[in-house]
Design a protein around this motif. Structure first.
Motif, PDB file in Angstrom:
ATOM      1  N   UNK A  86      63.798  28.307  84.511  1.00 40.56           N
ATOM      2  CA  UNK A  86      64.798  29.364  84.401  1.00 40.56           C
ATOM      3  C   UNK A  86      66.206  28.809  84.217  1.00 40.56           C
ATOM      4  N   UNK A  87      66.329  27.495  84.209  1.00 39.15           N
ATOM      5  CA  UNK A  87      67.660  26.899  84.090  1.00 39.15           C
ATOM      6  C   UNK A  87      68.218  27.137  82.694  1.00 39.15           C
ATOM      7  N   UNK A  88      69.481  27.499  82.586  1.00 35.70           N
ATOM      8  CA  UNK A  88      70.061  27.723  81.261  1.00 35.70           C
ATOM      9  C   UNK A  88      70.238  26.413  80.529  1.00 35.70           C
ATOM     10  N   UNK A  89      70.281  26.514  79.226  1.00 32.21           N
ATOM     11  CA  UNK A  89      70.481  25.320  78.420  1.00 32.21           C
ATOM     12  C   UNK A  89      71.877  24.754  78.647  1.00 32.21           C
ATOM     13  N   UNK A  90      71.941  23.441  78.807  1.00 30.37           N
ATOM     14  CA  UNK A  90      73.212  22.766  79.057  1.00 30.37           C
ATOM     15  C   UNK A  90      73.800  22.322  77.723  1.00 30.37           C
ATOM     16  N   UNK A  91      74.998  22.717  77.465  1.00 22.86           N
ATOM     17  CA  UNK A  91      75.680  22.320  76.240  1.00 22.86           C
ATOM     18  C   UNK A  91      76.362  20.985  76.461  1.00 22.86           C
ATOM     19  N   UNK A  92      75.911  19.974  75.742  1.00 19.98           N
ATOM     20  CA  UNK A  92      76.474  18.636  75.875  1.00 19.98           C
ATOM     21  C   UNK A  92      77.628  18.510  74.893  1.00 19.98           C
ATOM     22  N   UNK A  93      78.838  18.319  75.425  1.00 20.12           N
ATOM     23  CA  UNK A  93      80.013  18.178  74.584  1.00 20.12           C
ATOM     24  C   UNK A  93      81.128  19.104  75.035  1.00 20.12           C
ATOM     25  N   UNK A  94      82.332  18.602  74.962  1.00 22.10           N
ATOM     26  CA  UNK A  94      83.493  19.407  75.348  1.00 22.10           C
ATOM     27  C   UNK A  94      84.730  18.825  74.689  1.00 22.10           C
ATOM     28  N   UNK A  95      85.854  19.528  74.875  1.00 20.78           N
ATOM     29  CA  UNK A  95      87.145  19.077  74.356  1.00 20.78           C
ATOM     30  C   UNK A  95      87.842  18.287  75.457  1.00 20.78           C
ATOM     31  N   UNK A 126      81.005  13.700  73.609  1.00 22.95           N
ATOM     32  CA  UNK A 126      79.636  14.146  73.882  1.00 22.95           C
ATOM     33  C   UNK A 126      79.274  14.078  75.360  1.00 22.95           C
ATOM     34  N   UNK A 127      80.068  14.697  76.235  1.00 23.46           N
ATOM     35  CA  UNK A 127      79.783  14.717  77.669  1.00 23.46           C
ATOM     36  C   UNK A 127      79.976  16.147  78.170  1.00 23.46           C
ATOM     37  N   UNK A 128      79.400  16.420  79.335  1.00 31.46           N
ATOM     38  CA  UNK A 128      79.554  17.741  79.906  1.00 31.46           C
ATOM     39  C   UNK A 128      80.957  17.909  80.487  1.00 31.46           C
ATOM     40  N   UNK A 129      81.414  19.099  80.423  1.00 31.66           N
ATOM     41  CA  UNK A 129      82.783  19.405  80.869  1.00 31.66           C
ATOM     42  C   UNK A 129      82.954  19.070  82.348  1.00 31.66           C
ATOM     43  N   UNK A 130      81.982  19.434  83.174  1.00 33.38           N
ATOM     44  CA  UNK A 130      82.114  19.164  84.599  1.00 33.38           C
ATOM     45  C   UNK A 130      82.140  17.683  84.918  1.00 33.38           C
ATOM     46  N   UNK A 131      81.355  16.872  84.186  1.00 27.99           N
ATOM     47  CA  UNK A 131      81.355  15.428  84.430  1.00 27.99           C
ATOM     48  C   UNK A 131      82.693  14.808  84.061  1.00 27.99           C
ATOM     49  N   UNK A 132      83.269  15.219  82.931  1.00 27.91           N
ATOM     50  CA  UNK A 132      84.568  14.674  82.537  1.00 27.91           C
ATOM     51  C   UNK A 132      85.660  15.106  83.528  1.00 27.91           C
ATOM     52  N   UNK A 133      85.620  16.360  83.982  1.00 30.20           N
ATOM     53  CA  UNK A 133      86.620  16.819  84.947  1.00 30.20           C
ATOM     54  C   UNK A 133      86.521  16.037  86.245  1.00 30.20           C
ATOM     55  N   UNK A 134      85.292  15.743  86.691  1.00 26.68           N
ATOM     56  CA  UNK A 134      85.128  14.958  87.914  1.00 26.68           C
ATOM     57  C   UNK A 134      85.659  13.547  87.735  1.00 26.68           C
ATOM     58  N   UNK A 135      85.463  12.955  86.539  1.00 29.20           N
ATOM     59  CA  UNK A 135      85.974  11.607  86.292  1.00 29.20           C
ATOM     60  C   UNK A 135      87.501  11.577  86.299  1.00 29.20           C
ATOM     61  N   UNK A 136      88.132  12.568  85.641  1.00 29.94           N
ATOM     62  CA  UNK A 136      89.607  12.616  85.632  1.00 29.94           C
ATOM     63  C   UNK A 136      90.141  12.854  87.040  1.00 29.94           C
ATOM     64  N   UNK A 137      89.485  13.722  87.820  1.00 30.80           N
ATOM     65  CA  UNK A 137      89.918  13.941  89.205  1.00 30.80           C
ATOM     66  C   UNK A 137      89.819  12.657  90.017  1.00 30.80           C
TER      67      UNK A 137
END
Length: 520
Positions: A349-358, A393-404
């Motif tokens: 039931x997990x939604x598809x994860x979109x890989x990639x962000x600005x 080509x990374x998930x938005x949450x992963x990049x935000x955690x790295x910048x934080x």
């Protein structure tokens, strides 16, 4: 076709062709040589039979006409390939001490029957050495007459008659079989049979063609068998590889068939690999289920202290610091709720994860979040290069955690009022994020990146940089520590590859906005 040349199926086909070719050559070459020798022996055997056919005639008479008729009755004689070398004719009534005849001929020289001598007629006689001479004219066999077309040399004919055995000699256009035949007890005729070169190789070319066709048929059959075997092996390997890719893409329900029609014909080794893969997939599902339960339990335990924080934040009153605190508590509650919902959700039931962000948008958002704290602590800051779209080509949450983690490292390990900057550089294959500050810098950059080296106190980088390094390496990038050329303190370079096959070109551009870092 190029892909096939490097596949296991093509390797099996080449091995089958090589093996079958070697076996075919090992058997067919000797067989072809034997066929060639058999054709040669057959031709000479036929010539010997033709020569032996004249034996009875020569034993009865040496009359040239009779022998000529006997030669013409054979196949070789009819084709002009046979010749008969008759022995010299013997004289009658002559011997040692024979008297001279009336015509004055001495020493047993006699005229041929029906011939005339100088003193009259005389009967045929013998000489002691067995040499006959014809005196006068008459009819009858001439001495040493030859019937048919002669190809062998006189010396070879004489050698065959003298030795009393047959042999072959090479003549123009082929070979000549010389077969001696005893006419009487002292005289021997020689039968010559010509064997052309074409007779020696008759049927050999056809035999070689048939053998070559058999060899090609064997190779074709072996290629077909190897291709079918390779197809089954390659099919099993491809099913295993496809299942592994699906599992890596997040399909936890994928399994490799080990029974039934799809698994029929698979090698035992690939069956064992399929069983191992299925067991691994089951174990992964179990571990993920346990991890979700643990995350859900831990998040649920955080609800109580979060409630306390929210109530305390509500009593802080008005002000930027109070608003930022309430905003942070609300965001933390949302994150905890999201973790609980994600942990309780079934994998299918997990939604598809979109890989990639600005990357520029995420960095602007996170820098804006930290800017409130920077203003409270009197830190001057600068953001440059984040004004245009920069896809990664990374998930938005992963990049935000790295910048934080990078910005949190600045606030945690530098004094109040220390300035910092964030630069975003985009190249053809990578996106680089530079975070620099005016603090004391790193005393040991290599140790700072080691997991667990930091103790959370002054001068420590803690665990955050190790997490950021692994995040960068997962994209094919890296994390590097150094000293800021502008601010003089620490500088952390985060490089993310924006293209899987990209190569980082030399850095030739200049950082934007460095000259106006403290224009605020």
């Amino acid at each position: 076709m190029r892909r096939l040349r490097h596949s296991l199926r093509w390797a099996l086909i080449k091995a089958a062709v090589a093996g079958t070719t070697m076996v075919a050559l090992a058997f067919l070459i000797p067989l072809g040589l034997m066929v060639q020798q058999t054709a040669r022996d057959r031709a000479f055997t036929a010539a010997e039979r033709q020569a032996a056919a004249l034996g009875p005639a020569l034993a009865i008479t040496t009359d040239q006409d009779a022998i000529a008729r006997a030669v013409a009755s054979t196949d070789a004689g009819a084709q002009g390939r046979m010749a008969v070398h008759l022995p010299p004719a013997e004289a009658d009534g002559a011997g040692a001490g024979a008297l001279p005849g009336p015509g004055g001929a001495a020493g047993g020289v006699a005229s041929a029957p029906g011939g005339t001598a100088s003193g009259g007629t005389a009967p045929a006689g013998k000489v002691s050495d067995g040499t006959a001479a014809a005196a006068g004219a008459g009819s009858g066999p001439a001495a040493g007459a030859t019937i048919g077309e002669v190809r062998a040399l006189a010396a070879d004919v004489a050698s065959a008659g003298g030795q009393g055995r047959s042999f072959t000699v090479e003549v123009p256009g082929g070979y000549a079989l010389l077969q001696p035949v005893a006419v009487d007890t002292v005289r021997t005729a020689v039968v010559e049979v010509f064997v052309a070169d074409g007779d020696l190789t008759r049927g050999v070319a056809t035999a070689w063609q048939v053998l070559s066709g058999v060899a090609l048929g064997l190779v074709a059959v072996s290629v077909l068998v190897a291709d079918r075997m390779g197809a089954r092996i390659v099919g099993s390997a491809r099913r295993l590889a496809a299942a592994a890719r699906s599992l890596g893409a997040g399909d936890l329900a994928v399994r490799v068939p080990v029974d039934g029609k799809q698994a029929a014909g698979s090698p035992e080794e690939l069956r064992e690999a399929a069983h191992a893969f299925n067991a691994m997939a089951d174990r992964v599902v179990q571990l993920l289920a346990a991890e979700r339960e643990l995350a859900a339990d831990l998040s649920h335990r955080l609800r109580t202290p979060l409630t306390v924080l929210r109530l305390n934040a509500a009593s802080l009153g008005e002000g930027d610091a109070a608003d930022a605190t309430r905003h942070a508590v609300a965001q933390l509650e949302r994150e905890v709720d999201q973790i609980i919902r994600s942990a309780r959700r079934a994998p299918e039931d997990a939604p598809a994860v979109t890989v990639g962000c600005d990357a520029a948008e995420v960095i602007r958002e996170r820098v804006g979040f930290w800017s409130a704290l920077a203003e409270d602590e009197g830190r001057r800051w600068q953001l440059a290069g984040a004004d245009r779209e920069t896809p990664v080509p990374v998930q938005r949450g992963d990049l935000a955690a790295a910048v934080d983690a990078l910005l949190g490292n600045v606030f945690r390990h530098t004094g109040v009022g220390t300035a910092f900057s964030v630069d975003v550089l985009a190249t053809g294959s990578s996106v680089i994020v530079l975070v620099g500050d005016a603090g004391p810098g790193f005393t040991d950059p290599e140790a700072a990146l080691k997991r667990g080296e930091g103790h959370g106190g002054e001068g420590s980088t803690g665990l955050g940089l190790d997490i950021v390094r692994k995040f960068a390496e997962a994209t094919g990038g890296d994390l590097a520590l150094g000293r800021s050329a502008v601010l003089g303190g620490a500088e952390i370079r985060l490089r993310l590859r924006s293209r899987p096959d990209g190569i980082l070109p030399p850095r030739t551009g200049r950082r934007r906005g460095r000259g106006s870092l403290f224009a605020r």
